[in-house]
Design a protein around this motif. Sequence first.
Motif, PDB file in Angstrom:
ATOM      1  N   UNK A  89     -29.511 -16.473  10.948  1.00  0.00           N
ATOM      2  CA  UNK A  89     -28.682 -15.361  11.426  1.00  0.00           C
ATOM      3  C   UNK A  89     -27.738 -15.742  12.576  1.00  0.00           C
ATOM      4  N   UNK A  90     -27.665 -17.011  12.913  1.00  0.00           N
ATOM      5  CA  UNK A  90     -26.946 -17.390  14.122  1.00  0.00           C
ATOM      6  C   UNK A  90     -25.467 -17.032  14.076  1.00  0.00           C
ATOM      7  N   UNK A  91     -24.858 -17.142  12.924  1.00  0.00           N
ATOM      8  CA  UNK A  91     -23.427 -16.855  12.843  1.00  0.00           C
ATOM      9  C   UNK A  91     -23.154 -15.353  12.761  1.00  0.00           C
ATOM     10  N   UNK A  92     -23.858 -14.669  11.887  1.00  0.00           N
ATOM     11  CA  UNK A  92     -23.604 -13.237  11.706  1.00  0.00           C
ATOM     12  C   UNK A  92     -23.884 -12.449  12.977  1.00  0.00           C
ATOM     13  N   UNK A  93     -24.903 -12.862  13.719  1.00  0.00           N
ATOM     14  CA  UNK A  93     -25.274 -12.139  14.936  1.00  0.00           C
ATOM     15  C   UNK A  93     -24.707 -12.778  16.194  1.00  0.00           C
ATOM     16  N   UNK A  94     -24.016 -13.893  16.040  1.00  0.00           N
ATOM     17  CA  UNK A  94     -23.389 -14.597  17.172  1.00  0.00           C
ATOM     18  C   UNK A  94     -24.441 -14.958  18.223  1.00  0.00           C
ATOM     19  N   UNK A  95     -25.461 -15.677  17.777  1.00  0.00           N
ATOM     20  CA  UNK A  95     -26.569 -16.056  18.645  1.00  0.00           C
ATOM     21  C   UNK A  95     -26.309 -17.439  19.239  1.00  0.00           C
ATOM     22  N   UNK A  96     -26.102 -17.474  20.529  1.00  0.00           N
ATOM     23  CA  UNK A  96     -25.801 -18.717  21.231  1.00  0.00           C
ATOM     24  C   UNK A  96     -27.032 -19.177  22.020  1.00  0.00           C
ATOM     25  N   UNK A  97     -27.704 -20.259  21.594  1.00  0.00           N
ATOM     26  CA  UNK A  97     -28.952 -20.665  22.249  1.00  0.00           C
ATOM     27  C   UNK A  97     -28.738 -21.160  23.674  1.00  0.00           C
ATOM     28  N   UNK A 109     -40.097 -33.452  14.820  1.00  0.00           N
ATOM     29  CA  UNK A 109     -40.239 -32.345  15.770  1.00  0.00           C
ATOM     30  C   UNK A 109     -38.993 -31.455  15.749  1.00  0.00           C
ATOM     31  N   UNK A 110     -39.230 -30.157  15.671  1.00  0.00           N
ATOM     32  CA  UNK A 110     -38.145 -29.179  15.628  1.00  0.00           C
ATOM     33  C   UNK A 110     -38.340 -28.148  16.731  1.00  0.00           C
ATOM     34  N   UNK A 111     -37.250 -27.635  17.319  1.00  0.00           N
ATOM     35  CA  UNK A 111     -37.401 -26.576  18.317  1.00  0.00           C
ATOM     36  C   UNK A 111     -38.248 -25.434  17.760  1.00  0.00           C
ATOM     37  N   UNK A 112     -39.132 -24.899  18.582  1.00  0.00           N
ATOM     38  CA  UNK A 112     -40.023 -23.832  18.139  1.00  0.00           C
ATOM     39  C   UNK A 112     -39.307 -22.490  18.117  1.00  0.00           C
ATOM     40  N   UNK A 113     -38.674 -22.142  19.233  1.00  0.00           N
ATOM     41  CA  UNK A 113     -38.007 -20.848  19.358  1.00  0.00           C
ATOM     42  C   UNK A 113     -36.960 -20.938  20.449  1.00  0.00           C
ATOM     43  N   UNK A 114     -35.993 -20.045  20.400  1.00  0.00           N
ATOM     44  CA  UNK A 114     -34.876 -20.100  21.329  1.00  0.00           C
ATOM     45  C   UNK A 114     -34.597 -18.742  21.950  1.00  0.00           C
ATOM     46  N   UNK A 115     -34.093 -18.798  23.172  1.00  0.00           N
ATOM     47  CA  UNK A 115     -33.535 -17.618  23.843  1.00  0.00           C
ATOM     48  C   UNK A 115     -32.027 -17.714  23.713  1.00  0.00           C
ATOM     49  N   UNK A 116     -31.411 -16.678  23.157  1.00  0.00           N
ATOM     50  CA  UNK A 116     -29.980 -16.717  22.856  1.00  0.00           C
ATOM     51  C   UNK A 116     -29.225 -15.578  23.524  1.00  0.00           C
ATOM     52  N   UNK A 117     -28.002 -15.850  23.911  1.00  0.00           N
ATOM     53  CA  UNK A 117     -27.071 -14.784  24.246  1.00  0.00           C
ATOM     54  C   UNK A 117     -26.551 -14.212  22.935  1.00  0.00           C
ATOM     55  N   UNK A 118     -26.400 -12.896  22.880  1.00  0.00           N
ATOM     56  CA  UNK A 118     -25.886 -12.238  21.681  1.00  0.00           C
ATOM     57  C   UNK A 118     -24.408 -11.937  21.914  1.00  0.00           C
ATOM     58  N   UNK A 119     -23.565 -12.738  21.267  1.00  0.00           N
ATOM     59  CA  UNK A 119     -22.135 -12.566  21.467  1.00  0.00           C
ATOM     60  C   UNK A 119     -21.774 -12.721  22.932  1.00  0.00           C
ATOM     61  N   UNK A 120     -20.876 -11.855  23.397  1.00  0.00           N
ATOM     62  CA  UNK A 120     -20.455 -11.881  24.811  1.00  0.00           C
ATOM     63  C   UNK A 120     -20.772 -10.546  25.471  1.00  0.00           C
ATOM     64  N   UNK A 121     -21.921  -9.987  25.114  1.00  0.00           N
ATOM     65  CA  UNK A 121     -22.277  -8.666  25.624  1.00  0.00           C
ATOM     66  C   UNK A 121     -22.654  -8.677  27.098  1.00  0.00           C
ATOM     67  N   UNK A 122     -22.982  -9.856  27.626  1.00  0.00           N
ATOM     68  CA  UNK A 122     -23.330  -9.967  29.038  1.00  0.00           C
ATOM     69  C   UNK A 122     -22.294 -10.855  29.724  1.00  0.00           C
TER      70      UNK A 122
END
Length: 294
Positions: free
Chosen positions: A109-117, A228-241
């Motif tokens: 969903x990274x592109x559709x939701x604009x998730x920037x890790x 080894x792969x990243x387990x989970x990420x904290x992302x900014x959603x678009x430029x909402x902040x």
Amino acid sequence: MFESARVSRLRVVLAVGAAAFAGVGALRTGADAQAGAITIVVCAPGYPGSTAEAQSAMDGFAAAVAAGAGLAPGDLRAVYYETEKPGVDRLAAPDAAVALVPLPFWLKHRRALRLSPQLQVVEEGGEAAEAWTLVAPAGLVSGPPSLAGFELVTMTGYAPKFVRGPALGAWGDLPADVRIVASNGVLSAMRRASLGNKVAVLLDRASAAAVPTLPFAAKLQVVTKSPPLPVAVVCAVGSRVPAAKLKALLKGFASLESTPAGKQALSGVRLARFVPADQAALAKAGELFDRAKE
């Protein structure tokens, strides 16, 4: 013992077992954004707990992050979803400014939701990057072609391209008729595999470590492991902040391990800390995901 280890691992990404939760959750809407509040949306498909059960833990986590970020207690909220679509829908709301999601969700969903890790999750007893392990009936699988006609069970099955790409792509191309099934019932799947059925199971670190304890372990075989792969990420959603506020929020996440209140919040959700995102590793995972067949 296996179930205990599996549940412990599944509590990552801010989802703990139902017994750890209390309180009632509420779906936040655009009114939160209008009031100036922002929301951390945690979505972990296949993990335990529900939105309502998790809300007490989410409230404590949000309060600790807000304190570390220098925000007023009511300026930051958090909510959890254990299934994909509600999480995706919630991330579309204007107040959903930060996402905390497992790698397969981010890749899908990274592109559709604009998730920037921005950060990566480290769970208790784990690392920021961990391997996935493929287990199958002993002696039945020697390479990818051997999986023809198999059912491949994994909690990441909602993102088949993750399975075929980052998780197993280095091993080789899976046959087109492999049926990837999204399920956290990996114990029952391994029991079926031990009986000689055409069932393979893709396991996370803790579940794989518990396999030798199973009474039917001798009838199973570790076929391959992912890098080894990243387990989970904290992302900014678009430029909402705004950038300055996002910087403060990330400081809040990173500071949790250094304060008593922060440590308590992390312990409550079975996490150890947050570390800077490995952008190179995430980019590589993205490339492998995009090249994989559905």
